[in-house]
Design an enzyme around this catalytic site. Structure first.
Site, mmCIF file in Angstrom:
data_model
loop_
_atom_site.group_PDB
_atom_site.id
_atom_site.type_symbol
_atom_site.label_atom_id
_atom_site.label_comp_id
_atom_site.label_asym_id
_atom_site.label_seq_id
_atom_site.Cartn_x
_atom_site.Cartn_y
_atom_site.Cartn_z
ATOM 1 C CG HIS A 50 -1.992 0.929 1.199
ATOM 2 N ND1 HIS A 50 -1.904 2.228 1.315
ATOM 3 C CD2 HIS A 50 -3.336 0.918 0.552
ATOM 4 C CE1 HIS A 50 -2.995 2.727 1.001
ATOM 5 N NE2 HIS A 50 -3.995 1.879 0.513
ATOM 6 C CG ASP A 64 -8.509 -3.755 -3.208
ATOM 7 O OD1 ASP A 64 -7.496 -2.745 -3.400
ATOM 8 O OD2 ASP A 64 -9.683 -3.534 -3.165
#
Ligand code: SDX
Length: 428
Positions: free
Chosen positions: A307, A364
């Site tokens: 991320h 996700d």
């Protein structure tokens, strides 16, 4: 903390004010940099070190794995609020009273009919069209049916545009899904809650009554909350910069949908499932795919991992992982894909390549497993992400316009050819 930062260039010093936010983050305001230094700009590919705005909507701490909407923790909101409450909170800044929430829902339902001519646009798409492309197009097309641009100085006008897109967007999501399934386009049912209505619009079969499943309703409500906003991510920054030219709300959201589609961003939830399926079909050898993810010669990345901001666990991933276990168990589904995902996570959390780079599962990584368990097709996963992110996009666009922010127009460092004379084609 000093009130200023000093830059020294060729023996000359320049001071820039330091701003401190409510969570004690510090920003150096360089808005005078180019004029003060007669032309020096900053360079920051991917804006990893650059703040684009001051915002009061969402706070996240990537090192500590903290996420809060308007000061409320994502853990509390996911546990105690519903999606419409969270949408109201993000957009208007406060948790609604029951009366405010009910009025918000009533006003949204009043706007949940989409012009029949939009169906003609949908009909023109091949069934093979990706639902994100369909959704982005239909959202932009809404502008044609709602041509008057939002007067942001009118609270009433702004509110009308907000309930309009909150009412019509779920219909477009359901239509994008039903188009691919070859099902007749369905309309909502005003007697239902916001999320119940979405599920019924998406899944009602034309020849039978749709029976609500509370497990699915609660799971989707929680997933939409977890996706609702995430400060200045790629798609939200897109919505803000498109809106900064005073393009309309629907047009700005359409652009945000396109940005979210990318596999490095919201499209990752689809890519995660495709990756897990590939691992399963390849015999479940997670080590082989871990090696591919670490091989610099191989473009393969461990989708759902890493991320830009979180250098710790994404708090949303923790909540979704727990929910995935619960939902699949409640639905009586034993999905080997979930076991493969957990195995992959355990291996990555022990592998120095991932640990050294602080690559953890993100929002996700597990969300697609729940969507799949709910019967949502893989290519609709990112559409569900967009459905959740809608109130965040609205809130951020509204804040940018109310703050009267200037049009977004970054500079560049030119590294191309210096001036050269034109050469006629027969002399080249
Ligand atoms: C979302 O910004 C947001 O808030 C987004 C989001 C939201 O709510 O809006 O949280 C939603 O988009 C989540 C992210 C979904 N994307 C993925 O899961 C795709 C896989 N992840 C990566 O592509 C990557 O981690 C990014 C794009 C998410 C972040 O990339 P960065 O910050 O630009 O980091 P990087 O590409 O510079 O990577 C740093 C290092 C590199 O290795 P080195 O050059 O240091 O040797 O880490 C490696 C990268 O190669 N790396 C990975 C990896 N992610 C980073 N290696 C293997 N697999 C990965 N997934």
């Amino acid at each position: 903390m000093s009130e200023k930062a000093t830059l020294e260039v060729n023996g000359k010093k320049y001071d820039f004010p330091l701003k401190t936010g409510t969570e004690n983050e510090v920003a150096m305001d360089i808005s005078s940099l180019r004029s003060a230094t007669e032309g020096i700009i900053t360079l920051d590919s991917g804006y990893k070190n650059t703040g684009s705005c001051e915002s009061a909507i969402t706070f996240l701490d990537g090192e500590k794995g903290i996420l809060r909407y308007r000061g409320y923790s994502i853990e509390e909101l996911a546990e105690k609020a519903d999606f419409l409450e969270v949408a109201f909170l993000l957009i208007f800044g406060e948790l609604p009273t029951k009366a405010q929430r009910d009025k918000f829902h009533t006003d949204i339902k009043a706007q949940s009919v989409v012009d029949e001519d939009v169906k003609k646009i949908l009909e023109a798409f091949p069934k093979s069209a990706h639902p994100m492309g369909v959704l982005s197009s239909l959202t932009s097309a809404l502008t044609a049916f709602n041509p008057s641009s939002v007067n942001v100085n009118s609270e009433e006008d702004m509110y009308k545009a907000i309930v309009k897109i909150m009412g019509k967007f779920p219909v477009l999501v359901a239509w994008a899904h039903r188009k691919k399934q070859g099902l007749p386009l369905d309309y909502g049912d005003k007697s239902l809650g916001y999320v119940e209505n979405i599920l019924k619009m998406m899944f009602r079969q034309p020849n039978e009554e749709y029976v609500q499943n509370k497990i699915l309703v609660d799971a989707l409500d929680k997933l939409l909350i977890l996706h609702a906003d995430h400060e200045q991510n790629c798609s939200t920054s897109t919505v803000r910069i498109v809106g900064s030219s005073h393009a309309g709300l629907f047009a700005s959201i359409s652009a945000g949908i396109s940005a979210l589609w990318g596999p490095l961003h919201g499209g990752a939830n689809q890519a995660v499932l495709e990756m897990l399926e590939a691992i399963k079909n390849d015999g479940g050898d997670t080590k082989k795919f871990m090696a591919k993810a670490k091989d610099k010669e191989d473009p393969f990345r461990l989708m759902g991992f890493g991320h830009r901001v979180y250098k710790n666990f994404d708090p949303r991933a923790r909540i979704i992982k727990k929910a995935a276990d619960e939902v699949l168990e409640d639905l009586g589904i034993d999905d080997p894909i979930l076991d493969i995902a957990k195995g992959l996570e355990q291996e990555a959390l022990k592998d120095s390549y991932f640990v050294d780079r602080m690559l953890y599962p993100n929002v996700d990584f597990y969300s697609g497993i729940i969507y799949r368990g709910m019967g949502i097709p893989t290519d609709m996963f990112t559409v569900m992400f967009a459905l959740g992110r809608l109130p965040g996009w609205i809130a951020q666009w509204r804040e940018m316009r109310l703050n009267k922010e200037p049009i977004g127009r970054p500079r560049q460092l030119y590294i191309g050819s210096t001036h050269r004379p034109f050469v006629e084609i027969d002399k080249r």
